[in-house]
Design a protein around this motif. Sequence first.
Motif, mmCIF file in Angstrom:
data_model
loop_
_atom_site.group_PDB
_atom_site.id
_atom_site.type_symbol
_atom_site.label_atom_id
_atom_site.label_comp_id
_atom_site.label_asym_id
_atom_site.label_seq_id
_atom_site.Cartn_x
_atom_site.Cartn_y
_atom_site.Cartn_z
ATOM 1 N N HIS A 1 0.895 6.013 9.316
ATOM 2 C CA HIS A 1 1.900 5.312 8.524
ATOM 3 C C HIS A 1 2.818 6.259 7.754
ATOM 4 N N VAL A 2 2.864 7.516 8.196
ATOM 5 C CA VAL A 2 3.878 8.434 7.684
ATOM 6 C C VAL A 2 5.221 7.988 8.272
ATOM 7 N N ASP B 1 0.829 -1.202 0.000
ATOM 8 C CA ASP B 1 0.000 0.000 0.000
ATOM 9 C C ASP B 1 0.868 1.258 0.000
ATOM 10 N N ILE B 2 1.965 1.210 0.768
ATOM 11 C CA ILE B 2 2.893 2.338 0.814
ATOM 12 C C ILE B 2 3.558 2.531 -0.551
ATOM 13 N N LEU C 1 10.620 17.404 -1.473
ATOM 14 C CA LEU C 1 10.215 16.049 -1.862
ATOM 15 C C LEU C 1 9.816 15.239 -0.634
ATOM 16 N N ARG C 2 10.566 15.388 0.464
ATOM 17 C CA ARG C 2 10.189 14.686 1.698
ATOM 18 C C ARG C 2 8.770 15.082 2.119
ATOM 19 N N THR C 3 8.451 16.353 2.031
ATOM 20 C CA THR C 3 7.118 16.838 2.416
ATOM 21 C C THR C 3 6.047 16.239 1.511
ATOM 22 N N ARG C 4 6.333 16.178 0.225
ATOM 23 C CA ARG C 4 5.343 15.613 -0.707
ATOM 24 C C ARG C 4 5.112 14.125 -0.443
ATOM 25 N N LYS D 1 5.464 12.544 2.459
ATOM 26 C CA LYS D 1 4.704 12.413 3.709
ATOM 27 C C LYS D 1 3.244 12.803 3.502
ATOM 28 N N ARG D 2 3.025 13.863 2.742
ATOM 29 C CA ARG D 2 1.657 14.302 2.510
ATOM 30 C C ARG D 2 0.875 13.241 1.730
ATOM 31 N N ALA D 3 1.520 12.632 0.741
ATOM 32 C CA ALA D 3 0.840 11.609 -0.062
ATOM 33 C C ALA D 3 0.412 10.428 0.810
ATOM 34 N N ILE D 4 1.302 9.993 1.711
ATOM 35 C CA ILE D 4 0.967 8.866 2.590
ATOM 36 C C ILE D 4 -0.119 9.270 3.582
ATOM 37 N N ARG D 5 0.013 10.469 4.153
ATOM 38 C CA ARG D 5 -0.971 10.922 5.143
ATOM 39 C C ARG D 5 -2.365 11.025 4.525
#
Length: 662
Positions: free
Chosen positions: A603-604, A543-544, A587-590, A592-596
């Motif tokens: 699961h971030v 899923d991740i 990119l790290r923010t994107r 994390k946002r996508a997973i959140r």
Amino acid sequence: MTSAANPAPQPEPLWQPDSERIAAARITRFQAWAAERYGAPAEGGYPALHRWSVAELDTFWRAVADWFDIRFSSPYTAVLADRTMPGAQWFPGAALNYAEHALRTAEDPARAADPALVHVDETHQPAETSWSELRRQVGSLAAELRALGVRPGDRVSGYLPNVPQAVTAFLASAAVGAVWTSCAPDFGARSVLDRFQQVEPVVLFTVDGYRYGGKEHDRTDVVAELRRELPTLRAVVHIPLLGTSAPEGTLAWSALTGGDAEPVFEQVPFDHPLWVLYSSGTTGLPKAIVQSQGGILLEHFKQLGLHCDLGPEDRFFWYTSTGWMMWNFLVSGLLTGTTVVLYDGSPGFPDTGAQWGVAERTGATLFGTSAAYVMACRKADVHPGRDFDLSRVKGVATTGSPLPPDGFRWLHDEVREDLWIASVSGGTDVCSCFAGAVPTLPVHIGELQAPCLGTDLQAWDAQGRPVVGEVGELVVTNPMPSMPIRFWNDPDGSRYRDSYFDMFPGVWRHGDWITLTDHGSVIIHGRSDSTLNRQGVRMGSADIYEVVERLPEIRESLVIGLEEPDGGYWMPLFVHLAEGAVLDEALRTRIKRAIREQLSPRHVPDEIIEAPGVPHTLTGKRIEVPIKRLLQGAALDKAVNPGSVDNLDLLRFYEDIARKRG
């Protein structure tokens, strides 16, 4: 809350077979026939047929044997004499031969000159082998094997690419009643020996090298090492793929396959070993999994002839190597009179879209590949429907890992809207599928169509209770004919029991997390032994990956969940970046946002770490559990079997991460 009068609305399918396709499907004809003769339900379509197939297991498998006209040279006394798992006893008293069924089409004068095999290499020029020629070669080679002293139960091994000679060698081995086992020539000597030394082969078929990615790869040194380290060998057969002459002490392939001996098919008991397959062996030696002639014959007839809807007019192409169970599955396409397409080479040569070109040139009607290849095509902006003539392709099947929702959409949009998309899931352990292709059912995005016939597939919670609509362990509560008859060198059966029956005695636990939906489909979430479990909320690694790898900057990713001694939980995400991408804060923010937003705030990942690559098994699966062990502080030689990994150097990176944390 919904009531029986107002049930919850069903999701809209991506694809639905039309009435003409449903009527023409072999599984539809089988159901009508089984209703007349065996009491199967005439109405209710596939769901009713599946319920009957697991409730009346003996009757179902008797019907399969009858429908496909299995040639029993001696009759069986029962279908399932003992249902105990492990140790179920199928068709006691029966004798038969797998190779006899695989070559049956050659007996038909109207089909004898048709192609049984179509071989394509990196030149992409198809070469055909007719049914009569394949049968002649198998007859000649089987006679020569017998002359070499090969007897039923002896092991015959192949260090071979996906070429017609491999099919001939396997079928000749089966005709004699020997036990086949193979590795691809990209396996190094240690990986091959970890497998072959366990089973002690008496004959080795080998090539001098292979072609991959536009280059020739010489394997003569590896072959010399195999000959030295396999003392049980009585003969080595040289296949000059790169044009070299046979080394001293070896036999030439042409000399063994030039005769006209009529094939003699040794009649063996139903549970006589057919082949040995190997688990990936990421920790310790690979498990040597033994499956039977009769069990594979029945399971593959069912899977290919009913679920894959294959018959004499079809051409079956699956990208695979001889080191993966999908090669064995592909060769079984011969059972249904289907022309089998063998591709030997890189999946992405000369470019990412190459496999679609193979499907076009060979007229493939069912095209099988990996989910990873589909997603690579999507990222590379490949347009198969626009750039290739895929008019003969009725369906595309994927396995190796769950096909993400974006993969379903891409196939639908970029190949053809009227395309049957079959994401399937099974395992080397059964050399078949637990769930997947059903030609008469709709396809929902991100879902496998249904559990397979004769397979009582369930999702169980930790207490062993069946659950629907929530994540549970994949279990199978009744035996399948292709379940292993044993592991090699496991005299008391303890390794076999520990592998599948430790959690729920008497019930097969496969090690995957699944959800059975209320409309009968199946969702695969990844391996349960590497599942992410934060604050009691479980999520599969797949899923991740599906969310993270949508981002164009991410080539591939690996997520690990670590239970820490202090009760904490550390969840790093390793990312292998696309060329030119940079892992900066944006990119790290994107990520994390996508997973959140698309999955769960829980699961971030705790850290996002750039990695030089993601290690895989030799059959292309991400290595999660061994990396988890490395990060928990295990030594490299204890965490992973080096011979099972595609790039050992990558493991040093993860070992360094563990050292820095420790």
